[in-house]
Write a protein that holds these residues in place. Structure first.
Motif, short mmCIF file in Angstrom:
data_model
loop_
_atom_site.label_atom_id
_atom_site.label_comp_id
_atom_site.label_asym_id
_atom_site.label_seq_id
_atom_site.Cartn_x
_atom_site.Cartn_y
_atom_site.Cartn_z
N THR A 179 0.84 -1.20 0.00
CA THR A 179 0.00 0.00 0.00
C THR A 179 0.88 1.25 0.00
O THR A 179 0.60 2.22 -0.72
N LEU A 180 1.93 1.21 0.79
CA LEU A 180 2.85 2.35 0.84
C LEU A 180 3.59 2.53 -0.48
O LEU A 180 3.84 3.67 -0.91
N ILE A 181 3.96 1.43 -1.13
CA ILE A 181 4.62 1.52 -2.43
C ILE A 181 3.71 2.17 -3.45
O ILE A 181 4.13 3.05 -4.23
N ALA A 182 2.45 1.79 -3.45
CA ALA A 182 1.49 2.39 -4.39
C ALA A 182 1.35 3.88 -4.14
O ALA A 182 1.29 4.69 -5.09
N ALA A 183 1.33 4.28 -2.87
CA ALA A 183 1.25 5.71 -2.54
C ALA A 183 2.51 6.43 -2.99
O ALA A 183 2.45 7.57 -3.49
N ALA A 184 3.66 5.78 -2.84
CA ALA A 184 4.91 6.39 -3.27
C ALA A 184 4.95 6.58 -4.78
O ALA A 184 5.49 7.58 -5.28
N VAL A 185 4.40 5.64 -5.53
CA VAL A 185 4.34 5.77 -6.99
C VAL A 185 3.52 7.00 -7.36
O VAL A 185 3.90 7.78 -8.25
N ARG A 186 2.40 7.18 -6.70
CA ARG A 186 1.55 8.35 -6.99
C ARG A 186 2.30 9.65 -6.69
O ARG A 186 2.18 10.63 -7.43
N THR A 187 3.04 9.64 -5.62
CA THR A 187 3.82 10.83 -5.25
C THR A 187 4.96 11.07 -6.23
O THR A 187 5.14 12.18 -6.75
N ALA A 188 5.74 10.04 -6.51
CA ALA A 188 6.92 10.18 -7.36
C ALA A 188 6.57 10.52 -8.79
O ALA A 188 7.39 11.13 -9.51
N ARG A 189 5.41 10.14 -9.23
CA ARG A 189 4.98 10.44 -10.60
C ARG A 189 4.97 11.95 -10.87
O ARG A 189 5.12 12.40 -12.01
N LYS A 190 4.82 12.74 -9.84
CA LYS A 190 4.73 14.20 -9.97
C LYS A 190 6.10 14.88 -10.00
O LYS A 190 6.19 16.08 -10.20
N ALA A 191 7.16 14.09 -9.78
CA ALA A 191 8.48 14.68 -9.58
C ALA A 191 9.35 14.60 -10.82
O ALA A 191 9.13 13.78 -11.72
N ASP A 192 10.37 15.44 -10.85
CA ASP A 192 11.39 15.39 -11.91
C ASP A 192 12.49 14.39 -11.56
O ASP A 192 13.07 13.75 -12.44
N VAL A 193 12.80 14.28 -10.26
CA VAL A 193 13.87 13.41 -9.77
C VAL A 193 13.37 12.71 -8.51
O VAL A 193 12.65 13.29 -7.71
#
Length: 778
Positions: A506-520
């Motif tokens: 569940t935390l990995i899925a949330a991290a994917v959603r967060t990281a998708r918005k980033a440049d790095v």
């Protein structure tokens, strides 16, 4: 704070006047004062000097808040025999800040000076592995990180700083430095060491001792007695299990494991030493007369004193919560064995040495044996000035602890510790102007990362906090935990619980959603204080069978890479981790170990190029636990190869990249041959061929080509850290002396054999990073 002792009960009357005993006269030499005092002591008083109180402080010395309790003290020590040491006054009650600890040590000291028959002061010892393990103490990188700096001068300044903070509170002895040579990364105590190489460990150990002790005059109350540990061969336990037997020959013992201790005694002047829990050739160190008497005292001329490791004398018999050696039937026999071996004082509690008086009365031990062990401890109490002015200023202690100047030293250490393992495509340093949004992801991204034997520093920054502070308003910083390594818990907590797979995903899925918005994406992973630590009981484990990332961390890495964005991995860990997948797939990897209280600041400076990383690996990173042992200085027949796998390490000892590039010349000898008792010099030019300032560690390795017993393929025998501007070149020279070429030959003589020696210089232990020259010795 000065306080004249009132313990004038021992006096000599002459012509109607009372004359103070000689040991009270500060004008006399410490040796004479020691002899006089020892001659006045009863058997019980001598035995008391060989005893310590630690957790029993709560029963015998302090109240629930950690304040001195005179009623408890008078009841516990009513016979007036005194006490040798008090362990870790900083942890009294629920833990004391600097002012409170200074007040407590003053009060306890005053009690023993004024209310024991002879007024003998106590020694207070503290844990000071990477800063005093106390509330408010400055916390710098773990020793494995300091090893990565290859900077003894920095280490000396750090331990000088620690000595000042601890001594200001009333402490006199540090149970540090650890000069074990770590040759098995499965062992949970790797982080406490300076690494796998005896030469590197010895130089960092000497620096630590000098930092703690200074010139050992102790005139200005700014230094402490250093304690070398764990003597000996603690760093390569059978199966990687803490306290397990060290199955090594005498030759390996001397050349690898004893070498740092000998060097720190001969060249650092270490005053105290702590035997190890383990056995060597069937003899536990606390009962090993050959080790503690023949080698330590007779061969090396050690004049200090040996303190037992916590409860280790008991373990000569059987300690049910951990293990036993079964050399002794009971605590009485364990006491006898330790005294005969030469252990001066038992830590941490009154235990086996409670039988000292009885064993002397029964003729099992001789009082002269106690005299021999008590004398050096009294001598150093005199030399430290404890009989003349044993008190400290609480206000000064509060000013020194965790001060801004010490923060700066801790930050420099964190900067030099960080080691760049991979930087594909020059991803690092990040360009603040080009990165609009950065995602900080991972279980180690927003938690204090100090490692074991840590205190509670005044200030402590996390990776996330450091990046946010450096990014400022022009960059958006996002955060997601990504997964857990273990369920929440501390280094001290016995039970370690694995993280929940469903929660992690569940935390990995949330991290994917967060990281998708980033440049790095900056990914902080690795281990934590629970996954690599001292295994001190059957309920408190810390050694591992695997070196792989724990839990779902590899899944998290794959999920971040799948987004197609640049990924930087920051590794935080106390031991090498076999990060095979990370090394193959992630473009930029930084090994951080544990950086101390300035973690966030140092990480941000390196990520954004304010600081150029310069760390070098102090220990090999193997491909798997199945590749252990993987240390670089192996014998010629030891790395022939494996079926279906590489034999080489993931990352070699001494390896570390930079944001700039360096060019090395071939090594040059001042003389191509030398006598076995002569010397020469090898020189190498190093040039910064890049576009930014950088520090490089020039490393010298030596190999005896043909010898009477097998020799390692290469051994580190010199190193020097140099800082160069772009285009700047410098010549680095190493003196080649017989000591660097000698070894224990077929007849167990420490000697130099005539013949050819290969001298290799470069910036890591890898063959591809080294250039050779041959020296003839005749």
């Amino acid at each position: 704070m000065k306080n004249t002792p009132k313990s004038g009960s021992v006096a000599v009357r002459s012509a109607g006047k009372t004359k103070a005993p000689a040991y009270r006269d500060p004008k006399l030499a410490p040796e004479r004062r020691t002899k006089d005092l020892l001659g006045r002591m009863t058997l019980e008083e001598k035995a008391a000097q060989m005893i310590c109180v630690w957790q029993q402080k709560a029963e015998k010395l302090v109240d629930a808040e950690g304040r001195f309790d005179p009623a408890k003290a008078r009841a516990a020590f009513k016979k007036g025999h005194g006490l040798g040491q008090v362990g870790r006054p900083s942890d009294a009650g629920k833990g004391l800040d600097a002012r409170q600890m200074a007040e407590l040590t003053n009060a306890i000291q005053k009690f023993f000076v004024e209310e024991s028959r002879l007024g003998i002061p106590v020694v207070f010892h503290e844990e000071c592995l990477h800063g005093q393990a106390a509330i408010g103490g400055t916390s710098f990188p773990q020793p494995i990180g300091l090893g990565a700096t290859f900077d003894p001068a920095l280490a000396e300044s750090l331990y000088t700083m620690t000595a000042l903070e601890a001594r200001a509170r009333g402490a006199h002895q540090a149970l540090t430095p650890v000069v074990d040579v770590a040759r098995d990364p499965r062992w949970g105590r790797v982080e406490e060491t300076f690494g796998e190489d005896p030469f590197l460990v010895s130089r960092m150990g000497i620096a630590a001792v000098r930092g703690f002790q200074g010139d050992a005059t102790f005139r200005d109350k700014t230094r402490l007695i250093a304690t070398l540990k764990h003597f000996a061969a603690h760093g390569q336990p059978e199966s990687g299990m803490n306290c397990a037997p060290a199955n090594v020959s005498e030759r390996v013992l001397r050349e690898t494991f004893l070498y740092p201790f000998e060097q720190a005694i001969r060249h650092g002047g270490a005053i105290s030493i702590m035997p190890s829990y383990n056995e060597i050739d069937g003899l536990p160190s606390h009962a090993n007369r050959w080790l503690l008497r023949d080698v330590l005292r007779k061969e090396w001329g050690f004049q200090g004193y040996a303190v037992s490791d916590y409860y280790a004398i008991w373990e000569l018999s059987y300690r049910p919560d951990t293990h036993g050696h079964f050399l002794a039937e009971d605590r009485k026999q364990a006491c006898k064995l330790a005294v005969e071996a030469g252990v001066n004082i038992e830590l941490p509690e009154p235990d086996c040495y409670l039988h000292l008086v009885e064993l002397v009365r029964k003729g099992v031990l001789k009082e002269a044996q106690l005299d021999e062990l008590v004398a050096p401890m009294l001598l150093w109490k005199f030399r430290m000035g404890l009989f003349d002015d044993p008190y400290v200023d609480p206000e000064y202690a509060a000013t020194v602890a965790g001060c801004e100047a010490h923060r700066g030293v801790a930050l420099q250490a964190a900067r030099e510790t960080m080691t760049l393992l991979k930087n594909e495509g020059g991803l690092l340093p990040l360009d603040p102007g080009a990165v609009k949004t950065i995602a900080v992801i991972g279980p180690n991204a927003d938690r204090p990362m100090l490692g074991g034997y840590s205190g509670k520093p005044v200030y402590c920054s996390t990776v996330l906090e450091g990046i946010r502070a450096r990014a400022g308003k022009g960059m958006k910083v996002l955060y997601s935990e990504g997964c857990k390594i273990t369920q929440p818990g501390s280094w001290n907590q016995d039970e370690v619980l694995p993280s929940d797979p469903a929660e992690d995903r569940t935390l990995i899925a949330a991290a994917v959603r967060t990281a998708r918005k980033a440049d790095v994406i900056v990914l902080a992973i690795g281990g934590n204080e629970q996954t690599s630590r001292e295994a001190w009981s059957l309920q408190h484990m810390g050694d591992r069978t695997s070196l792989d990332l724990i839990g779902r961390q590899d899944e998290l890495v794959r999920a971040m890479l799948a987004l197609g964005k640049p990924v930087v991995v920051l590794l935080f860990n106390g031991r090498p981790l076999s990060i095979r997948e990370v090394a193959e797939t992630v473009p930029a990897v930084l090994e951080c170990w544990y950086l101390g209280q300035e973690t966030g600041t140092a990480v941000a400076e390196v990520l954004f190029g304010d600081v150029n990383p310069s760390g070098k690996l102090p220990i090999t990173i193997p491909r798997s636990a199945g590749h252990v042992p993987a240390y670089y200085n192996h014998k010629p027949s030891a790395r022939r190869g494996y079926l279906f796998d590489e034999v080489s390490p993931l990352f070699a000892f001494g390896f570390g990249l930079s944001y700039t590039t360096f060019e090395f010349s071939a090594p040059r000898l001042a003389k191509k041959s030398m006598r076995i008792d002569g010397s020469t010099r090898v020189s190498v030019d190093v040039k910064n061929t890049g576009t930014r300032e950088g520090a490089e560690v020039v490393q010298l390795y030596i190999r005896d080509v043909v010898s009477s017993v097998t020799r390692p393929v290469k051994e580190l025998k010199g190193f020097q850290r140099v800082v160069l501007q772009p285009g700047e070149a410098r010549t680095v020279a190493f003196e080649i002396t017989p000591e660097l070429l000698a070894f224990w030959d077929v007849n167990m003589r420490f000697t130099v054999e005539p013949g050819a020696f290969e001298l290799m210089t470069g910036n890591s232990s890898r063959d591809c990073d080294l250039q050779k020259v041959t020296l003839r010795v005749n």
